[in-house]
Design a protein around this motif. Structure first.
Motif, PDB file in Angstrom:
ATOM      1  N   UNK A 262      35.982  34.296  47.966  1.00  0.00           N
ATOM      2  CA  UNK A 262      35.215  34.998  46.986  1.00  0.00           C
ATOM      3  C   UNK A 262      35.862  36.559  47.094  1.00  0.00           C
ATOM      4  N   UNK A 263      36.643  37.007  48.043  1.00  0.00           N
ATOM      5  CA  UNK A 263      37.266  38.241  47.992  1.00  0.00           C
ATOM      6  C   UNK A 263      38.216  38.418  46.736  1.00  0.00           C
ATOM      7  N   UNK A 264      38.745  37.320  46.510  1.00  0.00           N
ATOM      8  CA  UNK A 264      39.555  37.283  45.445  1.00  0.00           C
ATOM      9  C   UNK A 264      39.288  37.613  43.979  1.00  0.00           C
ATOM     10  N   UNK A 265      37.927  37.335  43.976  1.00  0.00           N
ATOM     11  CA  UNK A 265      37.247  37.581  42.677  1.00  0.00           C
ATOM     12  C   UNK A 265      36.713  39.164  42.850  1.00  0.00           C
ATOM     13  N   UNK A 266      36.331  39.674  44.177  1.00  0.00           N
ATOM     14  CA  UNK A 266      36.178  41.004  44.191  1.00  0.00           C
ATOM     15  C   UNK A 266      37.416  41.732  44.202  1.00  0.00           C
ATOM     16  N   UNK A 267      38.556  41.219  44.370  1.00  0.00           N
ATOM     17  CA  UNK A 267      39.918  41.948  44.244  1.00  0.00           C
ATOM     18  C   UNK A 267      40.147  42.256  42.808  1.00  0.00           C
ATOM     19  N   UNK A 268      39.594  41.460  41.783  1.00  0.00           N
ATOM     20  CA  UNK A 268      39.909  41.565  40.404  1.00  0.00           C
ATOM     21  C   UNK A 268      40.155  40.039  39.736  1.00  0.00           C
ATOM     22  N   UNK A 269      40.082  39.171  40.361  1.00  0.00           N
ATOM     23  CA  UNK A 269      40.519  37.877  40.040  1.00  0.00           C
ATOM     24  C   UNK A 269      39.497  37.415  38.928  1.00  0.00           C
ATOM     25  N   UNK A 270      40.089  36.781  37.900  1.00  0.00           N
ATOM     26  CA  UNK A 270      39.217  36.540  36.562  1.00  0.00           C
ATOM     27  C   UNK A 270      39.302  34.870  36.269  1.00  0.00           C
ATOM     28  N   UNK A 271      37.958  34.442  36.318  1.00  0.00           N
ATOM     29  CA  UNK A 271      37.940  33.008  35.943  1.00  0.00           C
ATOM     30  C   UNK A 271      38.185  32.761  34.413  1.00  0.00           C
ATOM     31  N   UNK A 313      41.610  30.565  38.331  1.00  0.00           N
ATOM     32  CA  UNK A 313      41.529  31.916  38.655  1.00  0.00           C
ATOM     33  C   UNK A 313      42.703  32.503  38.665  1.00  0.00           C
ATOM     34  N   UNK A 314      42.692  33.724  37.758  1.00  0.00           N
ATOM     35  CA  UNK A 314      43.822  34.514  37.580  1.00  0.00           C
ATOM     36  C   UNK A 314      43.729  35.825  38.331  1.00  0.00           C
ATOM     37  N   UNK A 315      45.008  35.951  39.040  1.00  0.00           N
ATOM     38  CA  UNK A 315      45.208  37.315  39.637  1.00  0.00           C
ATOM     39  C   UNK A 315      46.726  37.794  39.278  1.00  0.00           C
ATOM     40  N   UNK A 316      47.136  37.264  38.304  1.00  0.00           N
ATOM     41  CA  UNK A 316      48.477  37.526  37.819  1.00  0.00           C
ATOM     42  C   UNK A 316      48.692  38.894  37.242  1.00  0.00           C
ATOM     43  N   UNK A 317      47.612  39.532  36.936  1.00  0.00           N
ATOM     44  CA  UNK A 317      47.504  41.063  36.459  1.00  0.00           C
ATOM     45  C   UNK A 317      47.649  42.067  37.506  1.00  0.00           C
ATOM     46  N   UNK A 318      47.469  41.573  38.820  1.00  0.00           N
ATOM     47  CA  UNK A 318      47.356  42.580  39.912  1.00  0.00           C
ATOM     48  C   UNK A 318      49.025  42.712  40.628  1.00  0.00           C
ATOM     49  N   UNK A 319      48.929  43.491  41.308  1.00  0.00           N
ATOM     50  CA  UNK A 319      50.204  43.984  41.896  1.00  0.00           C
ATOM     51  C   UNK A 319      50.618  42.778  42.684  1.00  0.00           C
ATOM     52  N   UNK A 320      51.841  42.118  42.668  1.00  0.00           N
ATOM     53  CA  UNK A 320      52.111  40.969  43.346  1.00  0.00           C
ATOM     54  C   UNK A 320      52.230  41.216  45.013  1.00  0.00           C
ATOM     55  N   UNK A 321      52.647  42.455  45.181  1.00  0.00           N
ATOM     56  CA  UNK A 321      52.972  42.618  46.839  1.00  0.00           C
ATOM     57  C   UNK A 321      51.791  42.864  47.369  1.00  0.00           C
ATOM     58  N   UNK A 322      50.562  43.641  46.500  1.00  0.00           N
ATOM     59  CA  UNK A 322      49.280  43.747  47.033  1.00  0.00           C
ATOM     60  C   UNK A 322      48.698  42.505  47.233  1.00  0.00           C
ATOM     61  N   UNK A 323      48.768  41.693  46.199  1.00  0.00           N
ATOM     62  CA  UNK A 323      48.186  40.091  46.439  1.00  0.00           C
ATOM     63  C   UNK A 323      48.591  39.492  47.666  1.00  0.00           C
ATOM     64  N   UNK A 324      50.027  39.531  47.879  1.00  0.00           N
ATOM     65  CA  UNK A 324      50.562  38.719  49.173  1.00  0.00           C
ATOM     66  C   UNK A 324      49.743  39.375  50.247  1.00  0.00           C
ATOM     67  N   UNK A 325      49.838  40.631  50.247  1.00  0.00           N
ATOM     68  CA  UNK A 325      49.320  41.214  51.540  1.00  0.00           C
ATOM     69  C   UNK A 325      47.961  41.143  51.746  1.00  0.00           C
ATOM     70  N   UNK A 326      47.252  41.082  50.711  1.00  0.00           N
ATOM     71  CA  UNK A 326      45.818  40.840  51.066  1.00  0.00           C
ATOM     72  C   UNK A 326      45.572  39.451  51.323  1.00  0.00           C
ATOM     73  N   UNK A 327      46.229  38.392  50.659  1.00  0.00           N
ATOM     74  CA  UNK A 327      45.804  36.941  50.483  1.00  0.00           C
ATOM     75  C   UNK A 327      46.927  36.096  51.134  1.00  0.00           C
ATOM     76  N   UNK A 328      47.604  36.497  52.145  1.00  0.00           N
ATOM     77  CA  UNK A 328      48.910  35.627  52.732  1.00  0.00           C
ATOM     78  C   UNK A 328      48.480  34.363  52.886  1.00  0.00           C
ATOM     79  N   UNK A 329      47.480  33.836  53.403  1.00  0.00           N
ATOM     80  CA  UNK A 329      47.532  32.541  53.830  1.00  0.00           C
ATOM     81  C   UNK A 329      47.019  31.603  52.390  1.00  0.00           C
TER      82      UNK A 329
END
Length: 529
Positions: A262-271, A313-329
């Motif tokens: 769910x945190x990925x949607x809290x992070x800004x992910x869009x369905x 679920x789309x997080x492509x608009x977020x900073x790539x390095x930040x995405x990998x840092x927050x959701x490494x697994x």
């Protein structure tokens, strides 16, 4: 064989281990911690998102968390239980930290807080995207080194022991049912041992394996709920089964499905639909951050409307390095199947995730059976009501483990072992050679529940499930009486019992509310599916 422990804990997730540690630290007696596989295999370890607790008092407060919980639960939640969990959450976090659990922090040492669906503030403590694993790791280390805790892995509890096993008639109207321990299968001897205890705790986790598609591990067969129900304990709110909106869709993987937190949607992910079109604006003003029941039903409706087997679920608009840092697994898992989440949409689909109901307990975790407590997902504290607010479950387990431990410790000297309990009698039974029947029946239970008792229900579907489950129940009980008890047939019995309870409670609720949505009593914008 007869074994005696002051505290008998069945289940090794955050609830069971937190309780075991507090009782062991009290010096009031010896603790047995029983887990049917290994200590590290529990629903707790699968929890990605985090733990909800009011932490930043400058912007957040208890009343906001209480309000968010009541709204998510469709005002079915017990206000006393909600207040108890919310106000005791910070102390629970400190206990976890004391036992060695690490949460991510900012450079100034404060907790790095996330926000998830249904929460009005940032209050989710986490450890990257594997918070549950970190909690399980920390608690396991503390449990294994405590001299007063005996860990018994690969032991399976068959039944809890009450007056029924002394030949006394016990019904749902019996007011003084008492628990004396449990019958447990020893993995080495294959025999059923008698575990006598002064206090017994069921912390057996969820029911996900009852559904053909779930984020839960395969061991989540509802054992505690089924054992307690057979012993005539009170259960409640079984119709409220939470489907997580966003499990990773990947053909060939369904049990357990991989959770996209769910945190990925809290992070800004869009369905979005696979063509890129957004759709949550049609269902809720909170869009992708609406509570799970709303999001799951919206996705289910869009999939049916467009003939899809998933949305995205789309997080492509977020900073790539930040995405990998927050959701490494999550990044690593998706990459393993050819999806780079920094560039590609993540295919997701709703999947059974959590049981809001269970064994009814009071504010001390006491069930309706004396000397029997229930904690964690197998319990119904009243916190969740019609729908669990994201990340409330782990903190509920910690808070209620504390309350139950305090109550147990205060009363332990009032109890004695019941030495009249007979050992398990399997005379005249035979070794079960019909494993294929059990495996096939377990698959059938999963399909029945997913098809007829899923996200959207109807009386016709529910009655069909009831009829199928009743036939499976009769066949399985007949087989159980003829063969020696093994884990697989016991799990099948438990799955059928839990499926029956979910179906029965769903039939008895003549409204669409919370997680229970029925075409016969439709509600709001998701009618006529």
């Amino acid at each position: 064989m007869i074994r005696k422990f002051d505290f008998l804990v069945i289940g090794s997730g955050v609830a069971g281990m937190s309780y075991a540690l507090q009782c062991a630290e009290s010096g009031k007696g010896r603790v047995a911690l029983i887990c049917k596989t290994t200590l590290d295999e529990a629903n707790t370890a699968k929890a990605q998102g985090g733990v909800a607790s009011v932490t930043n008092m400058e912007v957040d407060d208890f009343e906001k968390h209480i309000h968010d919980t009541m709204v998510a639960g469709d005002y079915i939640s017990d206000p006393a239980a909600v207040r108890q969990v919310v106000e005791n959450a910070p102390a629970g976090i400190q206990r976890l930290v004391k036992w060695g659990v690490n949460f991510d922090r900012n450079e100034d040492g404060t907790f790095d807080l996330h926000r998830e669906g249904g929460h009005s503030e940032f209050r989710i403590l986490h450890h990257a995207d594997d918070t549950g694993f970190e909690i399980q790791r920390g608690l396991m280390a503390a449990v294994r080194k405590h001299p007063k805790i005996t860990v018994l892995e690969h032991h399976f509890a068959v039944e809890i022991i009450t007056q029924h096993h002394l030949g006394v008639e016990v019904t749902r109207r019996t007011t003084d049912i008492e628990c004396f321990g449990a019958y447990v299968i020893d993995p080495d001897t294959k025999k059923i041992d008698t575990f006598l205890s002064k206090v017994t705790v069921l912390a057996t986790g969820g029911v996900g394996a009852v559904y053909a598609s779930t984020t839960n591990p395969n061991i989540a067969t509802g054992d505690g709920i089924a054992m307690a129900y057979r012993a005539k304990a009170t259960v409640a709110d079984m119709e409220f089964v939470q489907f997580h909106p966003t499990a990773l869709y990947h053909q060939g993987e369904s049990h357990p499905a991989y959770l996209i937190t769910e945190a990925m949607r809290g992070y800004g992910g869009i369905l979005r639909l696979p063509n890129g079109e957004e759709f949550m604006q049609k269902y809720d003003k909170r869009l992708s951050l609406a509570p799970r029941d709303i999001v799951a039903r919206a996705i289910d409706k869009e999939m049916k409307r467009h003939g899809l087997d998933h949305v995205c679920l789309d997080v492509t608009h977020k900073d790539p390095e930040e995405t990998k840092h927050h959701f490494p697994n999550i990044y690593k898992k998706c990459l393993s199947i050819g999806i780079d989440i920094t560039k590609d949409y993540i295919p997701v689909t709703p999947c059974q995730h959590y049981m809001c109901g269970g064994i009814k307990v009071d504010l001390d975790g006491c069930s309706s059976i004396k000397r029997l407590y229930a904690l964690g997902e197998c319990s119904c504290t009243g916190l969740h009501g019609g729908n669990r607010l994201a990340s409330n479950s782990l903190i509920e387990a910690v808070v209620y483990a504390d309350k139950a431990a305090a109550h147990s410790i205060a009363h332990i000297n009032e109890y004695t072992y019941n030495d009249e309990i007979p050992e398990w009698d399997d005379a005249g039974t035979m070794t079960n050679e019909e494993k294929v029947l059990i495996a096939q029946d377990a698959k059938e239970v999963g399909q029945i529940m997913l098809s007829y008792v899923g996200i959207v229900r109807s009386n016709l579907r529910l009655h069909r499930a009831w009829t199928r489950l009743d036939l499976l129940y009769e066949e399985t009980e007949e087989l159980f009486k003829r063969v020696k008890a093994t884990r697989d047939i016991c799990e099948l019995r438990n799955m059928i019992n839990v499926g029956y309870l979910i179906t029965r409670w769903a039939l008895e609720r003549h409204e669409s509310r919370g997680l229970h949505y029925t075409l016969d009593y439709p509600k709001h914008a998701l009618d006529h599916q």
